[in-house]
Write a protein that holds these residues in place. Sequence first.
Motif, mmCIF file in Angstrom:
data_model
loop_
_atom_site.group_PDB
_atom_site.id
_atom_site.type_symbol
_atom_site.label_atom_id
_atom_site.label_comp_id
_atom_site.label_asym_id
_atom_site.label_seq_id
_atom_site.Cartn_x
_atom_site.Cartn_y
_atom_site.Cartn_z
ATOM 1 N N THR A 97 -3.762 -5.218 7.879
ATOM 2 C CA THR A 97 -4.023 -4.875 9.286
ATOM 3 C C THR A 97 -5.312 -5.524 9.792
ATOM 4 N N SER A 98 -5.743 -6.601 9.163
ATOM 5 C CA SER A 98 -7.010 -7.241 9.533
ATOM 6 C C SER A 98 -7.116 -7.490 11.030
ATOM 7 N N TYR A 99 -8.259 -7.081 11.595
ATOM 8 C CA TYR A 99 -8.651 -7.264 13.006
ATOM 9 C C TYR A 99 -7.887 -6.356 13.966
ATOM 10 N N PHE A 100 -6.974 -5.554 13.456
ATOM 11 C CA PHE A 100 -6.376 -4.494 14.273
ATOM 12 C C PHE A 100 -7.206 -3.236 14.022
ATOM 13 N N THR A 101 -8.144 -2.967 14.923
ATOM 14 C CA THR A 101 -9.155 -1.944 14.654
ATOM 15 C C THR A 101 -8.826 -0.570 15.223
ATOM 16 N N GLY A 102 -7.900 -0.494 16.160
ATOM 17 C CA GLY A 102 -7.482 0.783 16.709
ATOM 18 C C GLY A 102 -6.070 0.685 17.224
ATOM 19 N N ASN A 103 -5.508 -0.493 17.038
ATOM 20 C CA ASN A 103 -4.147 -0.758 17.509
ATOM 21 C C ASN A 103 -3.223 -1.128 16.357
ATOM 22 N N GLN A 104 -3.651 -0.828 15.118
ATOM 23 C CA GLN A 104 -2.812 -1.113 13.954
ATOM 24 C C GLN A 104 -1.646 -0.126 13.897
ATOM 25 N N ALA A 105 -0.611 -0.516 13.185
ATOM 26 C CA ALA A 105 0.454 0.437 12.884
ATOM 27 C C ALA A 105 -0.147 1.512 11.987
ATOM 28 N N PRO A 106 -0.036 2.795 12.344
ATOM 29 C CA PRO A 106 -0.625 3.838 11.511
ATOM 30 C C PRO A 106 0.045 3.978 10.146
ATOM 31 N N ALA A 107 1.309 3.542 10.076
ATOM 32 C CA ALA A 107 2.057 3.664 8.826
ATOM 33 C C ALA A 107 3.149 2.606 8.792
ATOM 34 N N ALA A 108 3.668 2.381 7.605
ATOM 35 C CA ALA A 108 4.762 1.421 7.440
ATOM 36 C C ALA A 108 5.598 1.814 6.238
ATOM 37 N N SER A 109 6.814 1.320 6.196
ATOM 38 C CA SER A 109 7.667 1.421 5.015
ATOM 39 C C SER A 109 8.491 0.139 4.942
ATOM 40 N N VAL A 110 9.125 -0.097 3.800
ATOM 41 C CA VAL A 110 9.887 -1.330 3.602
ATOM 42 C C VAL A 110 11.234 -0.985 2.994
ATOM 43 N N GLU A 111 12.276 -1.580 3.562
ATOM 44 C CA GLU A 111 13.633 -1.469 3.027
ATOM 45 C C GLU A 111 14.125 -2.865 2.657
ATOM 46 N N ALA A 112 15.147 -2.915 1.821
ATOM 47 C CA ALA A 112 15.675 -4.195 1.363
ATOM 48 C C ALA A 112 17.186 -4.158 1.303
ATOM 49 N N ALA A 113 17.804 -5.338 1.444
ATOM 50 C CA ALA A 113 19.259 -5.449 1.374
ATOM 51 C C ALA A 113 19.631 -6.756 0.683
ATOM 52 N N PHE A 114 20.803 -6.770 0.056
ATOM 53 C CA PHE A 114 21.334 -7.982 -0.564
ATOM 54 C C PHE A 114 22.547 -8.418 0.227
ATOM 55 N N ALA A 115 22.373 -9.500 0.967
ATOM 56 C CA ALA A 115 23.455 -10.024 1.808
ATOM 57 C C ALA A 115 23.406 -11.543 1.761
ATOM 58 N N PRO A 116 23.844 -12.144 0.653
ATOM 59 C CA PRO A 116 23.739 -13.601 0.511
ATOM 60 C C PRO A 116 24.516 -14.382 1.550
ATOM 61 N N LEU A 134 -1.669 3.243 6.933
ATOM 62 C CA LEU A 134 -2.343 1.957 7.102
ATOM 63 C C LEU A 134 -3.639 2.172 7.883
ATOM 64 N N PRO A 135 -4.779 2.148 7.214
ATOM 65 C CA PRO A 135 -6.055 2.219 7.927
ATOM 66 C C PRO A 135 -6.275 0.951 8.754
ATOM 67 N N PRO A 136 -7.203 0.973 9.698
ATOM 68 C CA PRO A 136 -7.462 -0.207 10.517
ATOM 69 C C PRO A 136 -8.141 -1.326 9.733
ATOM 70 N N SER A 137 -7.841 -2.540 10.133
ATOM 71 C CA SER A 137 -8.520 -3.764 9.708
ATOM 72 C C SER A 137 -8.811 -3.837 8.214
ATOM 73 N N CYS A 138 -7.753 -3.803 7.416
ATOM 74 C CA CYS A 138 -7.949 -3.940 5.969
ATOM 75 C C CYS A 138 -6.646 -4.343 5.298
ATOM 76 N N HIS A 139 -6.783 -4.851 4.079
ATOM 77 C CA HIS A 139 -5.625 -5.107 3.233
ATOM 78 C C HIS A 139 -5.149 -3.787 2.636
ATOM 79 N N ASN A 140 -3.851 -3.634 2.516
ATOM 80 C CA ASN A 140 -3.270 -2.441 1.904
ATOM 81 C C ASN A 140 -2.290 -2.908 0.839
ATOM 82 N N VAL A 141 -2.752 -2.875 -0.414
ATOM 83 C CA VAL A 141 -1.993 -3.447 -1.524
ATOM 84 C C VAL A 141 -1.299 -2.335 -2.300
ATOM 85 N N PHE A 142 -0.002 -2.521 -2.528
ATOM 86 C CA PHE A 142 0.812 -1.524 -3.221
ATOM 87 C C PHE A 142 1.550 -2.205 -4.372
#
Length: 358
Positions: A97-116, A134-142
């Motif tokens: 969320t680098s440089y998004f200091t008050g307008n970042q997405a507060p949260a996120a999730s990820v889904e995946a699909a297999f569709a070749p 997701l805190p503001p303006s930082c890397h969020n590594v999982f």
Amino acid sequence: MVYQRIPHEDLAKSALAKLTDVASAALGSTIIEVTDEFFAAATNMINPAPPIHAPGKFVSTGAWMDGWETKRHNPTYDWAIIKLGFAGSIRGFDVDTSYFTGNQAPAASVEAAFAPDGNLKDAKWVEILPKVDLPPSCHNVFVLDKETEVYTHLRVNNIPDGGIARFRAYGTVHAIFPEDKSTVLDLAFVGNGGHTVFCTNEHYTPSSNLLLPGRGQNMGDGWETKRSRIPGYSDHTVIKLGAKGHLLKAVLDTTHYKGNYPNKITLEATSTEQEVPEESAAWTSLIEPSSVGAHGLYYFDLPSTDKAFTHARFTIYPDGGAKRLRLYGIREGGKLPQLPIANPQFEKFDDEVNGNAN
């Protein structure tokens, strides 16, 4: 899916360190569908370059932001679908969320699909990263506790709205090889599963860039080391081939390296069951110390074609940079073609200057 959030400074020593960002546009990944990108396009999110901060810069919709940013007040959530350049399994993420200091997405999730076949209408979406803050303006590594199944598409959920500067999905490309093992392939190519497992120096840019598609746009997407002042110095990178095979021809591309190409190079190969070859590994010389030049293509017919290898070690003397390294061969079990094989053809640059350019 079980995961661990780790500090960004620990990424380089984590399980993600030598994995491939399979969501990167550099691998041909694209945004194919998005709910909203009013303030900034979702394609920014998969740009391989770090995000840029430009305070005071405005466009017609408001402040210019280097990332994906949606409108305010979404009653549900926004999402963007990434079609991966190559199918892959996932081990972790960086939702930046680098440089998004008050307008970042507060949260996120990820889904995946297999569709070749690209048909997502009936695709089954699987959550591979649950909702995370997701805190503001930082890397969020999982880091996931184990690698996922193989997928072709990812859906990034922006909950409920806001900005994500960059999205990285670290994993392993799963190549789809021809049935005929005698087909000549670039066994080092990232799309065929090749990846770097060790490098002595990546001061300016990572050695994994050597294996990317195409010939790049500038000096920023090759491998470049810092300058050395030590007599007899060298740097090297070790590449695990996408499949064990016989190496027949190497092509080194120094395009855009006009004053910082290596003085000389060598290439060696070995066979091992280890991800990173052990110190005692026996290396076979494929290219003896050879001079290369600026901004061009350099072709080498390789000896020892009767041997099958799993890894290659590319060394530059004393330092410098190169754009791409191609290692053409056949997979173990295939029939060797008539040698030498023809030089492959590459797209041209208007300002190629030396006689080795093709």
